[in-house]
Design a protein around this motif. Structure first.
Motif, PDB file in Angstrom:
ATOM      1  N   GLY A 128       0.808  -1.214   0.000  1.00 39.62           N
ATOM      2  CA  GLY A 128       0.000   0.000   0.000  1.00 39.62           C
ATOM      3  C   GLY A 128       0.838   1.260   0.000  1.00 39.62           C
ATOM      4  N   ARG A 129       1.893   1.282   0.805  1.00 41.49           N
ATOM      5  CA  ARG A 129       2.769   2.461   0.845  1.00 41.49           C
ATOM      6  C   ARG A 129       3.475   2.667  -0.483  1.00 41.49           C
ATOM      7  NH1 ARG A 129       6.849   3.666   5.810  1.00 41.49           N
ATOM      8  NH2 ARG A 129       4.832   3.521   6.845  1.00 41.49           N
ATOM      9  N   SER A 130       3.908   1.590  -1.111  1.00 45.91           N
ATOM     10  CA  SER A 130       4.602   1.688  -2.392  1.00 45.91           C
ATOM     11  C   SER A 130       3.663   2.149  -3.500  1.00 45.91           C
ATOM     12  CB  SER A 130       5.223   0.334  -2.757  1.00 45.91           C
ATOM     13  OG  SER A 130       6.165  -0.064  -1.772  1.00 45.91           O
ATOM     14  N   MET A 131       2.405   1.701  -3.447  1.00 43.79           N
ATOM     15  CA  MET A 131       1.428   2.154  -4.426  1.00 43.79           C
ATOM     16  C   MET A 131       1.191   3.658  -4.282  1.00 43.79           C
ATOM     17  SD  MET A 131       0.510  -0.301  -6.425  1.00 43.79           S
ATOM     18  CE  MET A 131       0.301  -2.092  -6.547  1.00 43.79           C
ATOM     19  N   GLY A 132       1.314   4.170  -3.070  1.00 43.72           N
ATOM     20  CA  GLY A 132       1.194   5.610  -2.841  1.00 43.72           C
ATOM     21  C   GLY A 132       2.299   6.386  -3.545  1.00 43.72           C
ATOM     22  N   ILE A 133       3.527   5.844  -3.514  1.00 47.50           N
ATOM     23  CA  ILE A 133       4.641   6.474  -4.221  1.00 47.50           C
ATOM     24  C   ILE A 133       4.379   6.486  -5.721  1.00 47.50           C
ATOM     25  CG2 ILE A 133       7.096   6.260  -4.796  1.00 47.50           C
ATOM     26  CD1 ILE A 133       7.493   5.049  -1.999  1.00 47.50           C
ATOM     27  N   TYR A 134       3.909   5.351  -6.232  1.00 42.55           N
ATOM     28  CA  TYR A 134       3.583   5.265  -7.662  1.00 42.55           C
ATOM     29  C   TYR A 134       2.541   6.310  -8.047  1.00 42.55           C
ATOM     30  CZ  TYR A 134       0.623   3.696 -11.514  1.00 42.55           C
ATOM     31  OH  TYR A 134      -0.162   3.660 -12.639  1.00 42.55           O
ATOM     32  N   GLN A 135       1.459   6.369  -7.293  1.00 39.57           N
ATOM     33  CA  GLN A 135       0.373   7.277  -7.647  1.00 39.57           C
ATOM     34  C   GLN A 135       0.808   8.732  -7.528  1.00 39.57           C
ATOM     35  OE1 GLN A 135      -2.736   6.014  -8.822  1.00 39.57           O
ATOM     36  NE2 GLN A 135      -2.634   8.114  -9.547  1.00 39.57           N
ATOM     37  N   MET A 136       1.694   9.022  -6.579  1.00 35.37           N
ATOM     38  CA  MET A 136       2.199  10.384  -6.420  1.00 35.37           C
ATOM     39  C   MET A 136       2.944  10.831  -7.679  1.00 35.37           C
ATOM     40  SD  MET A 136       5.152  11.737  -3.826  1.00 35.37           S
ATOM     41  CE  MET A 136       6.369  10.742  -4.685  1.00 35.37           C
ATOM     42  N   LEU A 137       3.829   9.984  -8.205  1.00 29.74           N
ATOM     43  CA  LEU A 137       4.605  10.355  -9.389  1.00 29.74           C
ATOM     44  C   LEU A 137       3.731  10.432 -10.634  1.00 29.74           C
ATOM     45  CD1 LEU A 137       7.880   8.337  -8.744  1.00 29.74           C
ATOM     46  CD2 LEU A 137       7.610  10.807  -8.776  1.00 29.74           C
ATOM     47  N   VAL A 138       2.766   9.526 -10.756  1.00 30.52           N
ATOM     48  CA  VAL A 138       1.861   9.589 -11.896  1.00 30.52           C
ATOM     49  C   VAL A 138       1.032  10.869 -11.846  1.00 30.52           C
ATOM     50  CG1 VAL A 138      -0.153   8.498 -12.969  1.00 30.52           C
ATOM     51  CG2 VAL A 138       1.773   7.096 -12.240  1.00 30.52           C
ATOM     52  N   ALA A 139       0.604  11.262 -10.649  1.00 32.45           N
ATOM     53  CA  ALA A 139      -0.193  12.481 -10.503  1.00 32.45           C
ATOM     54  C   ALA A 139       0.620  13.725 -10.833  1.00 32.45           C
ATOM     55  CB  ALA A 139      -0.744  12.575  -9.077  1.00 32.45           C
ATOM     56  N   LEU A 140       1.930  13.666 -10.633  1.00 31.23           N
ATOM     57  CA  LEU A 140       2.783  14.814 -10.952  1.00 31.23           C
ATOM     58  C   LEU A 140       2.903  15.033 -12.462  1.00 31.23           C
ATOM     59  CD1 LEU A 140       5.821  14.536  -8.502  1.00 31.23           C
ATOM     60  CD2 LEU A 140       4.212  16.438  -8.674  1.00 31.23           C
ATOM     61  N   GLY A 141       2.798  13.953 -13.241  1.00 31.03           N
ATOM     62  CA  GLY A 141       3.069  14.013 -14.675  1.00 31.03           C
ATOM     63  C   GLY A 141       2.299  15.063 -15.441  1.00 31.03           C
ATOM     64  N   PRO A 142       0.947  15.013 -15.432  1.00 30.74           N
ATOM     65  CA  PRO A 142       0.189  15.964 -16.258  1.00 30.74           C
ATOM     66  C   PRO A 142       0.333  17.409 -15.819  1.00 30.74           C
ATOM     67  CG  PRO A 142      -1.280  14.682 -14.857  1.00 30.74           C
ATOM     68  CD  PRO A 142       0.079  14.052 -14.746  1.00 30.74           C
ATOM     69  N   GLY A 143       0.634  17.655 -14.541  1.00 23.61           N
ATOM     70  CA  GLY A 143       0.820  19.032 -14.083  1.00 23.61           C
ATOM     71  C   GLY A 143       2.211  19.562 -14.350  1.00 23.61           C
ATOM     72  N   LEU A 144       3.207  18.674 -14.257  1.00 19.78           N
ATOM     73  CA  LEU A 144       4.587  19.110 -14.448  1.00 19.78           C
ATOM     74  C   LEU A 144       4.933  19.258 -15.926  1.00 19.78           C
ATOM     75  CD1 LEU A 144       7.096  19.763 -12.765  1.00 19.78           C
ATOM     76  CD2 LEU A 144       7.789  17.369 -12.988  1.00 19.78           C
ATOM     77  N   GLY A 145       4.266  18.487 -16.795  1.00 20.86           N
ATOM     78  CA  GLY A 145       4.558  18.545 -18.224  1.00 20.86           C
ATOM     79  C   GLY A 145       4.476  19.940 -18.805  1.00 20.86           C
ATOM     80  N   PRO A 146       3.343  20.645 -18.674  1.00 20.67           N
ATOM     81  CA  PRO A 146       3.251  22.000 -19.242  1.00 20.67           C
ATOM     82  C   PRO A 146       4.243  22.984 -18.634  1.00 20.67           C
ATOM     83  CG  PRO A 146       1.079  21.138 -18.711  1.00 20.67           C
ATOM     84  CD  PRO A 146       2.071  20.204 -18.096  1.00 20.67           C
ATOM     85  N   VAL A 147       4.583  22.802 -17.355  1.00 18.31           N
ATOM     86  CA  VAL A 147       5.540  23.702 -16.709  1.00 18.31           C
ATOM     87  C   VAL A 147       6.915  23.559 -17.359  1.00 18.31           C
ATOM     88  CG1 VAL A 147       6.702  24.274 -14.552  1.00 18.31           C
ATOM     89  CG2 VAL A 147       4.278  23.664 -14.534  1.00 18.31           C
ATOM     90  N   VAL A 148       7.390  22.312 -17.464  1.00 14.92           N
ATOM     91  CA  VAL A 148       8.696  22.063 -18.085  1.00 14.92           C
ATOM     92  C   VAL A 148       8.673  22.466 -19.560  1.00 14.92           C
ATOM     93  CG1 VAL A 148      10.357  20.271 -18.734  1.00 14.92           C
ATOM     94  CG2 VAL A 148       9.252  20.207 -16.484  1.00 14.92           C
ATOM     95  N   GLY A 149       7.596  22.086 -20.270  1.00 13.06           N
ATOM     96  CA  GLY A 149       7.495  22.430 -21.679  1.00 13.06           C
ATOM     97  C   GLY A 149       7.485  23.920 -21.919  1.00 13.06           C
ATOM     98  N   GLY A 150       6.776  24.648 -21.069  1.00 17.14           N
ATOM     99  CA  GLY A 150       6.721  26.097 -21.230  1.00 17.14           C
ATOM    100  C   GLY A 150       8.055  26.762 -20.996  1.00 17.14           C
ATOM    101  N   ILE A 151       8.776  26.326 -19.961  1.00 19.20           N
ATOM    102  CA  ILE A 151      10.070  26.938 -19.643  1.00 19.20           C
ATOM    103  C   ILE A 151      11.100  26.631 -20.729  1.00 19.20           C
ATOM    104  CG2 ILE A 151      12.008  26.889 -18.029  1.00 19.20           C
ATOM    105  CD1 ILE A 151       9.973  26.366 -15.794  1.00 19.20           C
ATOM    106  N   VAL A 152      11.231  25.348 -21.086  1.00 22.43           N
ATOM    107  CA  VAL A 152      12.215  24.958 -22.101  1.00 22.43           C
ATOM    108  C   VAL A 152      11.847  25.552 -23.457  1.00 22.43           C
ATOM    109  CG1 VAL A 152      13.244  23.017 -23.353  1.00 22.43           C
ATOM    110  CG2 VAL A 152      12.818  22.833 -20.889  1.00 22.43           C
ATOM    111  N   GLY A 153      10.567  25.488 -23.817  1.00 26.21           N
ATOM    112  CA  GLY A 153      10.139  26.006 -25.104  1.00 26.21           C
ATOM    113  C   GLY A 153      10.325  27.498 -25.244  1.00 26.21           C
TER     114      GLY A 153
END
Length: 393
Positions: A128-153
């Motif tokens: 259960g604790r490990s699944m929490g780590i997985y879900q945390m990183l997956v949840a970061l993906g869609p929010g972090l993508g535009p931030v990184v893309g905007g800065i680099v672009g």
């Protein structure tokens, strides 16, 4: 490699999927000019991605159960790396759309493999604790993508963004190649690859309840994301930058909830916990309907509560699924992800179509659907089976 490091490693593999989906969203106008095409055509390169990503969940599940975790993850992720080269070299929007579809086909292996490998490595509370780590990183993906893309672009252009993604993804593949062991054993072997493995979860008493809950939650979540700009413009006349900040409470609280939800399973029985968290998630939708028009601050609080309750429940769902179906863990995960991503697409389409009736009506309908799902979950989790009733008779 230590098991905890493996959890982060495979969770990062899953992170690349949603991260790549939204990476160049802020650069769509620039990309349209570069390819000398319309905005709608470039938008199609975003829309095509989740379709192939969802469908491949069904394919990778049985393959992981049949041929092993390490082999399929390395093959799928290398396919994604090669497709990223195609994206970077695309001179027409048609090429871009094709290679974006190929990216999704390859990287889709990450989400199925991550949950499956974590299920192989851990049991009980540690799972259960490990699944929490997985879900945390997956949840970061869609929010972090535009931030990184905007800065680099903004500083280096869209071409350099795609080549940077290639360099990072290739480096990560090399780390996987060196550091990822095979966790698949005969004990969890699903046998020969048969199409019926993909529907096993739908015939499972607990598995079907998990799939239904995840589908409804993703439909509500992505409908809210799509409709929120319209709600904010009509109710508060916010600028685009002001609207952007209102998305933060949901993303941040999903991440926080995912971390906490993985650990809560150490203290509360998983099925009872999930049912309780699902009730709270339903109530948060009702709170949003009632309070969204009162003030910006109250709206932000209601969004945060929705994100928190959603994040809390997600790692519990995948833990229960891994516990209930150990012999077809990857196949079950693939079906679960498939239906979530399909309803992630269907929900916003339906929500946009019925927006003319008002967002409050729409989300009240979601609340009613959620209530039905809660009763269905209760009957599946705690209701008596046919076997138990026949034994009592």
């Amino acid at each position: 490699m230590r098991r905890t490091l493996l959890v982060y490693l495979v969770s990062l593999a899953a992170f690349f999927g949603p991260f790549t989906q939204t990476l160049y969203s802020p650069l769509l106008p620039e990309l349209a000019n570069k390819l000398q095409t319309s905005q709608d055509a470039v938008n199609l390169s975003i829309a095509i991605y989740p379709i192939f990503f969802a469908c491949m969940q069904l394919v990778y599940g049985p393959l992981l159960d049949r041929y092993g975790r390490r082999k399929m993850l390395l093959i799928g992720f290398m396919f994604y790396v090669c497709a990223t080269i195609g994206v970077a070299l695309s001179d027409t929007v048609t090429q871009l759309i094709i290679f974006r579809a190929l990216q999704a086909i390859g990287v889709a292996v990450g989400s199925v493999a991550a949950i499956t490998i974590i299920g192989d490595l851990f049991e009980g509370k540690k799972r259960g604790r490990s699944m929490g780590i997985y879900q945390m990183l997956v949840a970061l993906g869609p929010g972090l993508g535009p931030v990184v893309g905007g800065i680099v672009g903004q500083h280096y252009g869209v071409d350099h963004l795609f080549w940077l993604l290639f360099a990072v993804s290739l480096s990560f593949w090399l780390i996987l190649f060196v550091g990822l062991p095979e966790t698949w054993t005969p004990r969890v072997n699903g046998g020969q690859f048969r199409l019926r493995q993909m529907t096993a979860v739908l015939n499972h008493r607990i598995g079907l309840a998990i799939v239904v809950l995840g589908s409804v939650q993703y439909a509500v979540f992505y409908t809210l994301l799509v409709l929120l700009p319209n709600i904010l413009i009509e109710g508060y006349d916010l600028t685009p930058s002001g609207m952007g900040w209102l998305f933060m409470p949901i993303s941040v609280c999903i991440v926080i909830g995912s971390m906490i939800g993985g650990r809560l399973q150490e203290y509360v029985e998983a099925k009872k916990l999930l049912l309780l968290l699902a009730v709270f998630n339903m109530m948060s939708i009702l709170l949003f309907v009632v309070t969204a028009s009162l003030s910006i601050s109250i709206l932000a609080i209601s969004l945060a509560i929705f994100g928190l309750t959603l994040g809390l429940s997600l790692p519990v769902q995948i833990t229960i699924l891994a516990d209930e179906m150990p012999n077809h863990r990857a196949s079950a995960t693939g079906v679960y992800n498939f239906f979530r991503y399909v309803w992630m697409t269907i929900g916003p389409i339906a929500g946009t179509s019925f927006y003319r009736f008002g967002y409050k009506i729409e989300f009240l309908v979601f609340v009613l659907i959620f209530v039905v799902v809660l009763f269905f979950m209760y009957s599946r989790f705690f209701g008596r089976t046919k076997e138990s009733r026949s034994m009592e008779a």
